[in-house]
Design an enzyme around this catalytic site. Sequence first.
Site, mmCIF file in Angstrom:
data_model
loop_
_atom_site.group_PDB
_atom_site.id
_atom_site.type_symbol
_atom_site.label_atom_id
_atom_site.label_comp_id
_atom_site.label_asym_id
_atom_site.label_seq_id
_atom_site.Cartn_x
_atom_site.Cartn_y
_atom_site.Cartn_z
ATOM 1 N N LYS A 111 -7.111 5.007 -32.891
ATOM 2 C CA LYS A 111 -6.532 6.036 -33.756
ATOM 3 C C LYS A 111 -7.425 6.335 -34.959
ATOM 4 O O LYS A 111 -7.473 7.468 -35.434
ATOM 5 C CB LYS A 111 -5.122 5.645 -34.185
ATOM 6 N N LYS A 193 -5.657 7.376 -18.895
ATOM 7 C CA LYS A 193 -4.248 7.281 -18.522
ATOM 8 C C LYS A 193 -3.532 8.573 -18.885
ATOM 9 O O LYS A 193 -4.002 9.335 -19.739
ATOM 10 C CB LYS A 193 -3.610 6.102 -19.244
ATOM 11 N N LYS A 196 0.778 11.514 -23.918
ATOM 12 C CA LYS A 196 1.565 12.618 -24.455
ATOM 13 C C LYS A 196 0.679 13.694 -25.065
ATOM 14 O O LYS A 196 1.004 14.856 -25.033
ATOM 15 C CB LYS A 196 2.540 12.104 -25.518
#
Length: 330
Positions: A111, A193, A196
């Site tokens: 992040k 993967k 969202k």
Amino acid sequence: KEIVMSGLRPTGYLHLGNYFGAMKNYVKMQDEYECFFMVADWHSLTTHPDTKELKANVRRVFAENIACGLDPEKVAFYCQSHIYETAELYLYLNMMAYKGELEKTTTFKDKVRAHPDNVNAGLLTYPVLMAADILLFRASYVPVGKDQEQHLEMARNFANRFNHRYGDVFPEPSAFNFGGELIKVPSLDGTGKMSKSENQNATIYLADEDDVIRKKVMKAKTDSGPTEPNSTKPDYIENIFQLMRLVSTPDTIQKFEDDFNNCVIRYGDMKKQLGEDMVKFVTPIREKAKAIENDDAYLKEVMLKGAEKARISARKTIELTREAMGLNYF
Ligand code: TYM
């Protein structure tokens, strides 16, 4: 009954990764365990400070879970920010977490790389808040996908340090998946993967319309097929098989395995089949969720009742925690 706890962030549309990594387990566990499931709205603030879409996202996550079979009568299904006790336990657990280990967390490093302009303390202590969510119910099992494994390990460490220092309050929680191994549902482009926010064209969302699903699947990377019998599959082909194992029948999977091994596989046909099987899977969930999402009265009732149920256990844990720490002064 053994206790189960898990949660999902309302940062966008839920997808097949969320379903097969987490929600499918919730539904299977709700009859046998005492379950606490929640929508992690506080966690979403660590990366999504703009709350314009939060309300719609929270409601959709509630609706989609119920559409997938989660029964709010059987479990406590609540919103993280409705249980203030979480914030108190988070504070205590922050004293059990070392700056160095928090900085080394994989999700934190990812992040920071993605948003170097917003490296806030909430992001750094994300795993502590998650540990508070879990330990607040003294849960033993936490159904999650593979990407949450490290967070669970940290939760165990915080619990152990607390127990060591102040006496046994928390059981060690472990990550859980019905198949045994934790899973990672791959994205359609074969690079990572389903997620969202990243790779929206390579992720199948539970809210995707039929044609959108078909189109996304047809775009998945393939090649001209194997030239030698029984060869090893390249990663991007293995991914397509992996996705097929989630939604297609054993006969269908076997047919394409055989075709691959005999070098007669037609990836166009395979993707068409996979697209149809995904449509069959997603359509009923999408339609049910749409109806629930618009039922204000029902959603309000679910959230209020869920919080009420969760609070009973949360208060008890806070009482035990304060007592163990010696914060009971009279
Ligand atoms: P989140 O919102 O990123 O994802 C929710 C759940 O979906 C799983 N998942 C996947 N599983 C397999 N393959 C994928 N491609 C895939 N993508 C997502 C995640 O592993 C997760 O189980 N930190 C958590 C939310 C959370 C939580 C908690 C979880 C907050 N407090 C307490 C458990 C217990 C998260 O960000 O999940």
